[in-house]
Design a protein around this motif. Structure first.
Motif, PDB file in Angstrom:
ATOM      1  N   GLU A  94       0.880  -1.179   0.000  1.00  0.00           N
ATOM      2  CA  GLU A  94       0.000   0.000   0.000  1.00  0.00           C
ATOM      3  C   GLU A  94       0.908   1.216   0.000  1.00  0.00           C
ATOM      4  O   GLU A  94       1.687   1.414   0.904  1.00  0.00           O
ATOM      5  CB  GLU A  94      -0.991   0.033   1.177  1.00  0.00           C
ATOM      6  CG  GLU A  94      -0.734  -0.897   2.339  1.00  0.00           C
ATOM      7  CD  GLU A  94       0.191  -0.305   3.385  1.00  0.00           C
ATOM      8  OE1 GLU A  94      -0.071   0.809   3.842  1.00  0.00           O
ATOM      9  OE2 GLU A  94       1.192  -0.976   3.736  1.00  0.00           O
ATOM     10  N   GLU A 114     -10.776  -4.761   2.907  1.00  0.00           N
ATOM     11  CA  GLU A 114     -10.778  -4.281   4.291  1.00  0.00           C
ATOM     12  C   GLU A 114      -9.669  -3.252   4.533  1.00  0.00           C
ATOM     13  O   GLU A 114      -9.886  -2.212   5.154  1.00  0.00           O
ATOM     14  CB  GLU A 114     -10.602  -5.489   5.223  1.00  0.00           C
ATOM     15  CG  GLU A 114     -10.927  -5.228   6.659  1.00  0.00           C
ATOM     16  CD  GLU A 114     -10.837  -6.519   7.467  1.00  0.00           C
ATOM     17  OE1 GLU A 114     -11.867  -7.196   7.599  1.00  0.00           O
ATOM     18  OE2 GLU A 114      -9.734  -6.858   7.932  1.00  0.00           O
ATOM     19  N   ILE A 115      -8.471  -3.557   4.033  1.00  0.00           N
ATOM     20  CA  ILE A 115      -7.339  -2.633   4.199  1.00  0.00           C
ATOM     21  C   ILE A 115      -7.629  -1.341   3.431  1.00  0.00           C
ATOM     22  O   ILE A 115      -7.395  -0.237   3.920  1.00  0.00           O
ATOM     23  CB  ILE A 115      -6.025  -3.287   3.720  1.00  0.00           C
ATOM     24  CG1 ILE A 115      -5.680  -4.478   4.624  1.00  0.00           C
ATOM     25  CG2 ILE A 115      -4.876  -2.271   3.714  1.00  0.00           C
ATOM     26  CD1 ILE A 115      -4.669  -5.444   4.032  1.00  0.00           C
ATOM     27  N   ASP A 132      -9.911   1.251   5.188  1.00  0.00           N
ATOM     28  CA  ASP A 132      -9.283   2.120   6.188  1.00  0.00           C
ATOM     29  C   ASP A 132      -8.268   3.074   5.572  1.00  0.00           C
ATOM     30  O   ASP A 132      -8.143   4.212   5.993  1.00  0.00           O
ATOM     31  CB  ASP A 132      -8.567   1.268   7.253  1.00  0.00           C
ATOM     32  CG  ASP A 132      -9.562   0.664   8.246  1.00  0.00           C
ATOM     33  OD1 ASP A 132     -10.743   1.046   8.207  1.00  0.00           O
ATOM     34  OD2 ASP A 132      -9.138  -0.189   9.056  1.00  0.00           O
ATOM     35  N   ARG A 133      -7.488   2.579   4.597  1.00  0.00           N
ATOM     36  CA  ARG A 133      -6.342   3.367   4.122  1.00  0.00           C
ATOM     37  C   ARG A 133      -6.664   4.324   2.986  1.00  0.00           C
ATOM     38  O   ARG A 133      -6.120   5.422   2.931  1.00  0.00           O
ATOM     39  CB  ARG A 133      -5.229   2.414   3.648  1.00  0.00           C
ATOM     40  CG  ARG A 133      -4.692   1.513   4.742  1.00  0.00           C
ATOM     41  CD  ARG A 133      -3.415   2.064   5.328  1.00  0.00           C
ATOM     42  NE  ARG A 133      -3.221   1.492   6.656  1.00  0.00           N
ATOM     43  CZ  ARG A 133      -2.078   1.470   7.304  1.00  0.00           C
ATOM     44  NH1 ARG A 133      -1.014   1.997   6.774  1.00  0.00           N
ATOM     45  NH2 ARG A 133      -1.998   0.947   8.508  1.00  0.00           N
ATOM     46  N   LYS A 179      -7.871   8.092   3.361  1.00  0.00           N
ATOM     47  CA  LYS A 179      -6.899   9.013   3.963  1.00  0.00           C
ATOM     48  C   LYS A 179      -6.117   9.759   2.897  1.00  0.00           C
ATOM     49  O   LYS A 179      -5.543  10.809   3.166  1.00  0.00           O
ATOM     50  CB  LYS A 179      -5.916   8.244   4.861  1.00  0.00           C
ATOM     51  CG  LYS A 179      -6.541   7.746   6.147  1.00  0.00           C
ATOM     52  CD  LYS A 179      -5.452   7.106   7.000  1.00  0.00           C
ATOM     53  CE  LYS A 179      -6.007   6.512   8.275  1.00  0.00           C
ATOM     54  NZ  LYS A 179      -4.983   5.667   8.931  1.00  0.00           N
ATOM     55  N   ALA A 217     -11.588   2.362  12.722  1.00  0.00           N
ATOM     56  CA  ALA A 217     -10.683   1.664  11.807  1.00  0.00           C
ATOM     57  C   ALA A 217      -9.903   0.573  12.548  1.00  0.00           C
ATOM     58  O   ALA A 217      -9.757   0.618  13.768  1.00  0.00           O
ATOM     59  CB  ALA A 217      -9.716   2.661  11.184  1.00  0.00           C
ATOM     60  N   SER A 261      -4.919  -7.508   7.489  1.00  0.00           N
ATOM     61  CA  SER A 261      -5.203  -6.170   8.035  1.00  0.00           C
ATOM     62  C   SER A 261      -4.379  -5.938   9.305  1.00  0.00           C
ATOM     63  O   SER A 261      -3.817  -4.871   9.507  1.00  0.00           O
ATOM     64  CB  SER A 261      -6.689  -6.031   8.383  1.00  0.00           C
ATOM     65  OG  SER A 261      -7.475  -6.124   7.232  1.00  0.00           O
TER      66      SER A 261
END
Lengths: 86, 223
Positions: A14, A43-44, A47-48, A51, B149, B187
């Motif tokens: 990422e 899922e990742i 969240d990322r 941003k 999160a 994750s």
């Protein structure tokens, strides 16, 4: 003779980050591994990506020998129109 | 489960909060037990015979979902007691009670606790206060799981276990942490790598060491 369950390794990229998976996890089939990788990437990404410091999350699924089997990528594109810029 | 001869039951803070006269009534019924990592104390629906007051052990209440997934819905360490509140009426386990961090605990049979409780108003008050605190914590967890999160929840989880264990090195794998948080293992791996790069934790296989608690407290959510 019992066939051993294959182990899959999920490396994550990422932005500039790289998370190497040196533990791995067992799945009965490649399809099951693919689904888990897709779920993890989503899922990742959730969240990322908002941003804004990275626009793409890729999971590279490898076998026990370290050979790449498949990749899953989630990406986010934000476009502003000319009107938004005025 | 190994039964040990000597015990300081009041290593557990809830037992330490019980008035000495009330504790004297409980003490003959308390036994010290050693809880092993990932030991299952009760499965969902099991009739529970004992309440556990952990010392350095930590017990999780885990909900099992139909698709085989797990999620932790309660944590019990030296600040409290497992299986105390839900079980006073039915004694049936809500979910799976499993040992998350091994160590010792004091345990007492329900019927003995009930006998003492029914005659000691102060003990009843201590247990009621704990019940209220636990419920408040559960409401906070419900909110946190829904909106925060994975990174913040991961920090919260590490801090909550760090509080309970009182040691910096916690025996945890990414797989286990992912199960507790109800998220994918990858994750957790991404989050813990980020936390390690930031100098907040140090990872090695099978364990996580807290190296900067204040930093974790800044990264965690308000929960």
């Amino acid at each position: 003779l019992e066939k051993s369950v294959p182990r899959f390794y999920f490396d994550v990229r990422e932005g500039n980050g790289f998370t190497c998976d040196d533990v791995g996890v067992e799945f009965d089939t490649l399809d099951a591994a693919k689904f888990a990788a897709a779920t993890a990437a989503a899922e990742i990404g959730r969240d990322r990506l908002p941003k804004g410091d990275t626009r793409e999350v890729t999971i590279e699924v490898k076998d026990e020998k370290g050979c790449l089997l498949l990749t899953v990528t989630v990406a986010m594109t934000v476009r502003e129109t000319a009107r938004a810029l005025t | 489960m190994v039964h040990l001869p000597k015990a300081d039951h009041r290593t557990n803070w809830l037992l330490a909060a019980v008035a000495p006269e009330d504790f004297a009534l409980l003490e003959p019924h308390l036994e010290l037990v050693e809880l092993l990592r990932e030991q299952v104390l009760y499965e969902p629906g099991d009739v529970m015979h004992h309440i556990y007051f952990p010392h350095e052990a930590v017990i999780s209440l885990v909900n099992l979902m139909e698709d085989g997934g797990l999620i932790e819905v309660g944590v019990f360490g030296r600040e409290g007691a497992s299986s105390l509140n839900g079980a006073l009426a039915t004694r049936e386990a809500f979910g799976r009670y499993m040992v998350q961090i091994p160590g010792t605990a004091s345990r007492i049979a329900y019927r003995h606790l009930e006998e003492v409780r029914s005659t000691c108003p102060r003990l009843r008050q201590v247990l009621t206060n704990y019940g209220e605190a636990l419920l408040a914590q559960t409401f906070q967890t419900v909110s946190c799981n829904a909106v925060h999160a994975v990174e913040a929840r991961c920090c919260r989880w590490i801090l909550s276990v760090h509080d309970r264990v009182g040691k910096d090195t916690l025996p945890l794998t990414h797989e286990f942490l992912a199960e507790m948080l109800g998220v994918q293992r990858s994750s957790v791996s991404v989050v813990t790598r980020t936390l390690q790069t930031a100098g907040l934790i140090q990872q090695s296989r099978g364990s996580i060491t807290v190296t900067d608690r204040a930093g974790l407290e800044e990264t965690v959510c308000e929960c």
